[in-house]
Design a protein around this motif. Structure first.
Motif, PDB file in Angstrom:
ATOM      1  N   PRO A   1       6.912  11.013  -9.284  1.00 18.19           N
ATOM      2  CA  PRO A   1       6.634  12.260  -8.577  1.00 18.19           C
ATOM      3  C   PRO A   1       7.329  12.232  -7.215  1.00 18.19           C
ATOM      4  CG  PRO A   1       4.784  10.773  -8.342  1.00 18.19           C
ATOM      5  CD  PRO A   1       5.760  10.093  -9.269  1.00 18.19           C
ATOM      6  N   PRO A   2       7.377  13.327  -6.493  1.00 19.22           N
ATOM      7  CA  PRO A   2       8.006  13.311  -5.166  1.00 19.22           C
ATOM      8  C   PRO A   2       7.314  12.292  -4.245  1.00 19.22           C
ATOM      9  CG  PRO A   2       7.625  15.563  -5.889  1.00 19.22           C
ATOM     10  CD  PRO A   2       6.920  14.679  -6.876  1.00 19.22           C
ATOM     11  N   ILE A   3       8.088  11.337  -3.766  1.00 21.10           N
ATOM     12  CA  ILE A   3       7.513  10.260  -2.955  1.00 21.10           C
ATOM     13  C   ILE A   3       7.513  10.677  -1.481  1.00 21.10           C
ATOM     14  CG2 ILE A   3       7.737   7.853  -2.246  1.00 21.10           C
ATOM     15  CD1 ILE A   3       6.867   8.297  -5.178  1.00 21.10           C
ATOM     16  N   ASP A   4       6.342  10.603  -0.857  1.00 23.44           N
ATOM     17  CA  ASP A   4       6.180  10.990   0.543  1.00 23.44           C
ATOM     18  C   ASP A   4       6.321   9.816   1.487  1.00 23.44           C
ATOM     19  OD1 ASP A   4       5.230  13.821   0.046  1.00 23.44           O
ATOM     20  OD2 ASP A   4       3.688  12.705  -1.042  1.00 23.44           O
ATOM     21  N   LEU A   5       5.826   8.657   1.069  1.00 26.95           N
ATOM     22  CA  LEU A   5       5.686   7.523   1.981  1.00 26.95           C
ATOM     23  C   LEU A   5       5.992   6.225   1.248  1.00 26.95           C
ATOM     24  CD1 LEU A   5       4.673   6.646   4.853  1.00 26.95           C
ATOM     25  CD2 LEU A   5       2.376   6.562   3.877  1.00 26.95           C
ATOM     26  N   VAL A   6       6.761   5.362   1.895  1.00 23.54           N
ATOM     27  CA  VAL A   6       7.092   4.039   1.361  1.00 23.54           C
ATOM     28  C   VAL A   6       6.656   2.996   2.375  1.00 23.54           C
ATOM     29  CG1 VAL A   6       8.966   2.486   0.702  1.00 23.54           C
ATOM     30  CG2 VAL A   6       9.039   4.886  -0.008  1.00 23.54           C
ATOM     31  N   LEU A   7       5.955   1.968   1.913  1.00 23.28           N
ATOM     32  CA  LEU A   7       5.521   0.851   2.748  1.00 23.28           C
ATOM     33  C   LEU A   7       6.283  -0.393   2.314  1.00 23.28           C
ATOM     34  CD1 LEU A   7       1.657   1.476   2.588  1.00 23.28           C
ATOM     35  CD2 LEU A   7       3.292   2.382   4.268  1.00 23.28           C
ATOM     36  N   VAL A   8       7.059  -0.980   3.217  1.00 23.43           N
ATOM     37  CA  VAL A   8       7.823  -2.202   2.930  1.00 23.43           C
ATOM     38  C   VAL A   8       7.281  -3.308   3.812  1.00 23.43           C
ATOM     39  CG1 VAL A   8      10.083  -3.312   3.019  1.00 23.43           C
ATOM     40  CG2 VAL A   8       9.884  -0.969   2.170  1.00 23.43           C
ATOM     41  N   SER A   9       6.713  -4.344   3.187  1.00 21.42           N
ATOM     42  CA  SER A   9       5.958  -5.354   3.930  1.00 21.42           C
ATOM     43  C   SER A   9       6.829  -6.395   4.624  1.00 21.42           C
ATOM     44  CB  SER A   9       4.974  -6.061   2.994  1.00 21.42           C
ATOM     45  OG  SER A   9       5.668  -6.776   1.980  1.00 21.42           O
ATOM     46  N   HIS A  10       7.994  -6.715   4.042  1.00 25.48           N
ATOM     47  CA  HIS A  10       8.882  -7.707   4.655  1.00 25.48           C
ATOM     48  C   HIS A  10      10.202  -7.695   3.872  1.00 25.48           C
ATOM     49  CE1 HIS A  10       7.140  -9.955   1.341  1.00 25.48           C
ATOM     50  NE2 HIS A  10       7.971 -10.956   1.519  1.00 25.48           N
ATOM     51  N   ASN A  11      11.128  -8.582   4.251  1.00 26.95           N
ATOM     52  CA  ASN A  11      12.493  -8.422   3.733  1.00 26.95           C
ATOM     53  C   ASN A  11      12.893  -9.371   2.614  1.00 26.95           C
ATOM     54  OD1 ASN A  11      13.150 -10.880   4.975  1.00 26.95           O
ATOM     55  ND2 ASN A  11      14.271  -9.944   6.670  1.00 26.95           N
ATOM     56  N   HIS A  12      11.980 -10.135   2.025  1.00 22.30           N
ATOM     57  CA  HIS A  12      12.340 -10.931   0.856  1.00 22.30           C
ATOM     58  C   HIS A  12      12.781 -10.012  -0.284  1.00 22.30           C
ATOM     59  CE1 HIS A  12       9.832 -14.586   2.351  1.00 22.30           C
ATOM     60  NE2 HIS A  12      11.085 -14.659   2.733  1.00 22.30           N
ATOM     61  N   TYR A  13      13.679 -10.502  -1.128  1.00 25.13           N
ATOM     62  CA  TYR A  13      14.335  -9.647  -2.118  1.00 25.13           C
ATOM     63  C   TYR A  13      13.376  -9.082  -3.165  1.00 25.13           C
ATOM     64  CZ  TYR A  13      18.876 -10.884  -0.230  1.00 25.13           C
ATOM     65  OH  TYR A  13      19.952 -11.035   0.602  1.00 25.13           O
ATOM     66  N   ASP A  14      12.255  -9.734  -3.399  1.00 25.78           N
ATOM     67  CA  ASP A  14      11.294  -9.200  -4.359  1.00 25.78           C
ATOM     68  C   ASP A  14      10.392  -8.137  -3.743  1.00 25.78           C
ATOM     69  OD1 ASP A  14      10.287 -11.501  -2.921  1.00 25.78           O
ATOM     70  OD2 ASP A  14       8.526 -11.501  -4.214  1.00 25.78           O
ATOM     71  N   HIS A  15      10.635  -7.800  -2.471  1.00 20.39           N
ATOM     72  CA  HIS A  15       9.848  -6.770  -1.784  1.00 20.39           C
ATOM     73  C   HIS A  15      10.723  -5.700  -1.141  1.00 20.39           C
ATOM     74  CE1 HIS A  15       5.954  -8.981  -2.028  1.00 20.39           C
ATOM     75  NE2 HIS A  15       6.792  -9.999  -2.183  1.00 20.39           N
ATOM     76  N   LEU A  16      11.881  -6.074  -0.644  1.00 19.83           N
ATOM     77  CA  LEU A  16      12.802  -5.119  -0.027  1.00 19.83           C
ATOM     78  C   LEU A  16      14.067  -5.080  -0.878  1.00 19.83           C
ATOM     79  CD1 LEU A  16      13.721  -4.896   3.772  1.00 19.83           C
ATOM     80  CD2 LEU A  16      15.222  -4.179   1.938  1.00 19.83           C
TER      81      LEU A  16
END
Length: 334
Positions: A124-139
């Protein structure tokens, strides 16, 4: 701490704090990531369980509603630490990764053993993205480029990650914040950036240059806690969340990538610690994430689920309060 060359941090420049020494971020009263020699010792210990090349989810790929209004809360598991949270008319993604590998390379590194629980085209249309840190399995920059092109969401992330993302995804709407910051989204919704016990790096020369964090999404009908990637850290951050926020309607807590404990314990909690964390932060319900999609550590693919069930039974907690979600699984949270 020992003096370091000024301006050595390529991602962030700011005044020292209780978790930033002027050059690098750190866990107050906690432990830094393991040394390279320890990583080599782990990698060659010969104890890594063999995962299947494919482990399909028992749930078909979901096709989420365009919106979930009011007090209703729908949570759809995409895979690993990526979940779609729908409530209060907002569509929120945590640590979105749709790539085949959690790696800087397309030909090597941890590979998905199951497809994402929602096809990217069916989001669906995404309003908000939360990125916790920069490891490749998260960012995952490839996924963020797709989200920018197709959805143009607001992305909230801890300090320093905005530099990395902004360079790779021009025009991304970014808000970079420190632990303790509050960001008002509107209509009674706010996001709080909160401490986690972890670390960061994209390569060998940028360790701890960007901050790591968890998030609390405050809504008119309760608070949602996404712990990010975290070690248990004696439950300190969980107790902090309870003291600050009172309790949570729902929590997303990691339960995988924890073996061997001598190396992983400071940075990755195990299922037993996740159950203790749920209790300490006063979460009514919790979803287990960070397991079953990318093999990052030594434990068998299904061990986190077994140990979560055993930990809940040991605490006399009903299994429906803390579920290890599979890709495509949808939970309409009470």
């Amino acid at each position: 701490m020992a003096a370091r060359k000024k301006n050595a941090n390529r991602y962030y420049s700011g005044p020292p704090s209780d978790h930033f020494d002027g050059t690098l971020f750190f866990n107050p009263g906690g432990q830094p990531p393991g040394r390279f020699a320890d990583a080599l010792k782990w990698q060659f210990n010969g104890q890594r369980a063999k995962w299947p090349a494919a482990d399909p989810s028992p749930f078909p790929q979901a096709r989420p509603a365009a919106k979930v209004e009011g007090a209703d809360l729908a949570v759809t598991m995409i895979g690993h630490a990526t979940l779609l949270v729908q409530t209060a008319g907002l569509n929120i993604l945590t640590d979105p990764v749709w790539s085949q590998r959690a790696s800087p390379f397309s030909f090597a590194g941890p590979k998905r053993v199951n497809p994402p629980g929602v096809a990217f085209a069916d989001l669906p249309p995404i309003d908000l993205v939360l990125v916790s840190h920069n490891h490749y399995d998260h960012l995952d920059l490839a996924t963020l480029r797709q989200l920018k092109a197709g959805h143009d969401p607001l992305l909230i992330t801890p300090l320093g990650n905005d530099m990395l993302i902004g360079q790779a995804v021009p025009g991304m709407r970014l808000a970079a914040h420190d632990w303790g910051d509050r960001i008002d989204i509107g209509n009674g919704v706010a996001v709080h950036v909160e401490p986690a016990h972890h670390w960061s790096a994209r390569g060998a020369r940028d360790r701890r240059m960007a901050l790591w964090a968890g998030f609390v999404v405050e809504t008119p009908d309760g608070k949602i806690y996404f712990a990010g990637d975290t070690g248990f850290h004696d439950g300190i951050n969980y107790q902090l969340m309870a003291d600050k926020h009172g309790g949570f309607r729902f929590a997303i807590l990691p339960i995988g990538a924890y073996e061997p404990r001598w190396f992983m314990a400071p940075q990755h909690q195990n299922p037993e610690e996740a159950v203790q964390g749920m209790k300490l932060c006063n979460a009514a319900f919790a979803a287990g994430c960070h397991w079953g999609t990318f093999q990052l550590t030594d434990e068998p693919i299904d061990e986190p689920v077994r140990r979560l069930a055993e930990a809940l039974a040991a605490e006399q907690l009903p299994p429906e309060r803390f579920r290890a979600l599979r890709p495509g699984e949808v939970w309409n949270v009470p």
